[in-house]
Design a protein around this motif. Structure first.
Motif, PDB file in Angstrom:
ATOM      1  N   TRP A 202       0.871  -1.173   0.000  1.00  0.00           N
ATOM      2  CA  TRP A 202       0.000   0.000   0.000  1.00  0.00           C
ATOM      3  C   TRP A 202       0.909   1.224   0.000  1.00  0.00           C
ATOM      4  O   TRP A 202       1.616   1.481   0.962  1.00  0.00           O
ATOM      5  CB  TRP A 202      -0.898  -0.018   1.215  1.00  0.00           C
ATOM      6  CG  TRP A 202      -1.843   1.141   1.336  1.00  0.00           C
ATOM      7  CD1 TRP A 202      -2.250   1.993   0.358  1.00  0.00           C
ATOM      8  CD2 TRP A 202      -2.508   1.564   2.521  1.00  0.00           C
ATOM      9  NE1 TRP A 202      -3.128   2.918   0.850  1.00  0.00           N
ATOM     10  CE2 TRP A 202      -3.309   2.672   2.186  1.00  0.00           C
ATOM     11  CE3 TRP A 202      -2.511   1.118   3.835  1.00  0.00           C
ATOM     12  CZ2 TRP A 202      -4.095   3.336   3.108  1.00  0.00           C
ATOM     13  CZ3 TRP A 202      -3.302   1.782   4.753  1.00  0.00           C
ATOM     14  CH2 TRP A 202      -4.082   2.867   4.400  1.00  0.00           C
TER      15      TRP A 202
ATOM     16  N   ASN B 283      -7.378   0.253   7.302  1.00  0.00           N
ATOM     17  CA  ASN B 283      -6.859  -0.307   6.051  1.00  0.00           C
ATOM     18  C   ASN B 283      -5.492  -0.957   6.239  1.00  0.00           C
ATOM     19  O   ASN B 283      -5.175  -1.950   5.595  1.00  0.00           O
ATOM     20  CB  ASN B 283      -6.803   0.764   4.961  1.00  0.00           C
ATOM     21  CG  ASN B 283      -8.182   1.102   4.447  1.00  0.00           C
ATOM     22  OD1 ASN B 283      -9.085   0.277   4.472  1.00  0.00           O
ATOM     23  ND2 ASN B 283      -8.356   2.323   3.987  1.00  0.00           N
TER      24      ASN B 283
ATOM     25  N   VAL C 158      -2.696  -6.348   3.123  1.00  0.00           N
ATOM     26  CA  VAL C 158      -1.611  -5.366   3.168  1.00  0.00           C
ATOM     27  C   VAL C 158      -0.406  -6.000   3.864  1.00  0.00           C
ATOM     28  O   VAL C 158      -0.442  -6.294   5.051  1.00  0.00           O
ATOM     29  CB  VAL C 158      -2.047  -4.071   3.894  1.00  0.00           C
ATOM     30  CG1 VAL C 158      -0.885  -3.099   4.008  1.00  0.00           C
ATOM     31  CG2 VAL C 158      -3.222  -3.433   3.170  1.00  0.00           C
TER      32      VAL C 158
ATOM     33  N   ILE D 190       3.632  -1.209   3.882  1.00  0.00           N
ATOM     34  CA  ILE D 190       3.163   0.150   3.618  1.00  0.00           C
ATOM     35  C   ILE D 190       4.367   0.988   3.229  1.00  0.00           C
ATOM     36  O   ILE D 190       5.360   1.034   3.951  1.00  0.00           O
ATOM     37  CB  ILE D 190       2.468   0.768   4.845  1.00  0.00           C
ATOM     38  CG1 ILE D 190       1.244  -0.072   5.217  1.00  0.00           C
ATOM     39  CG2 ILE D 190       2.080   2.208   4.577  1.00  0.00           C
ATOM     40  CD1 ILE D 190       0.621   0.315   6.542  1.00  0.00           C
TER      41      ILE D 190
END
Length: 87
Positions: A3, A27, A33, A36
């Motif tokens: 992400w 999220n 995910v 990040i």
């Protein structure tokens, strides 16, 4: 899935384009995910800096970025919420 979060805060923004910490946390904890990536700056876009014109906001883009269709999307240059926490 990686992400990537830039100054548009797509996936973790309020309706006014500002950062939404609760949406980010929700999220970020999604099982899909795995990483990040935070873009702390963005390259210059001569003549169009930080604006996704309404004409380019398709239904698919609106859904993925959680923005309304038919409106310009502004991505402010600084990405401050992450800078003040870990600097």
């Amino acid at each position: 899935m990686v992400w990537e979060i830039g100054s548009g805060y797509f996936g973790c923004r309020n309706d006014d384009g500002s950062f939404n910490e609760e949406r980010f946390a929700a999220n970020a904890s999604d099982d899909q995910v795995k990483m990040i990536e935070i873009k702390l700056s963005q390259g210059a876009k001569p003549g169009h800096g930080g604006i996704l014109p309404a004409a380019k906001v398709t239904a698919e883009i609106a859904e993925a970025r959680e923005v309304p269709m038919g409106q310009d999307v502004i991505s402010p240059p600084p990405i401050r919420p992450f800078l003040h926490r870990w600097s």
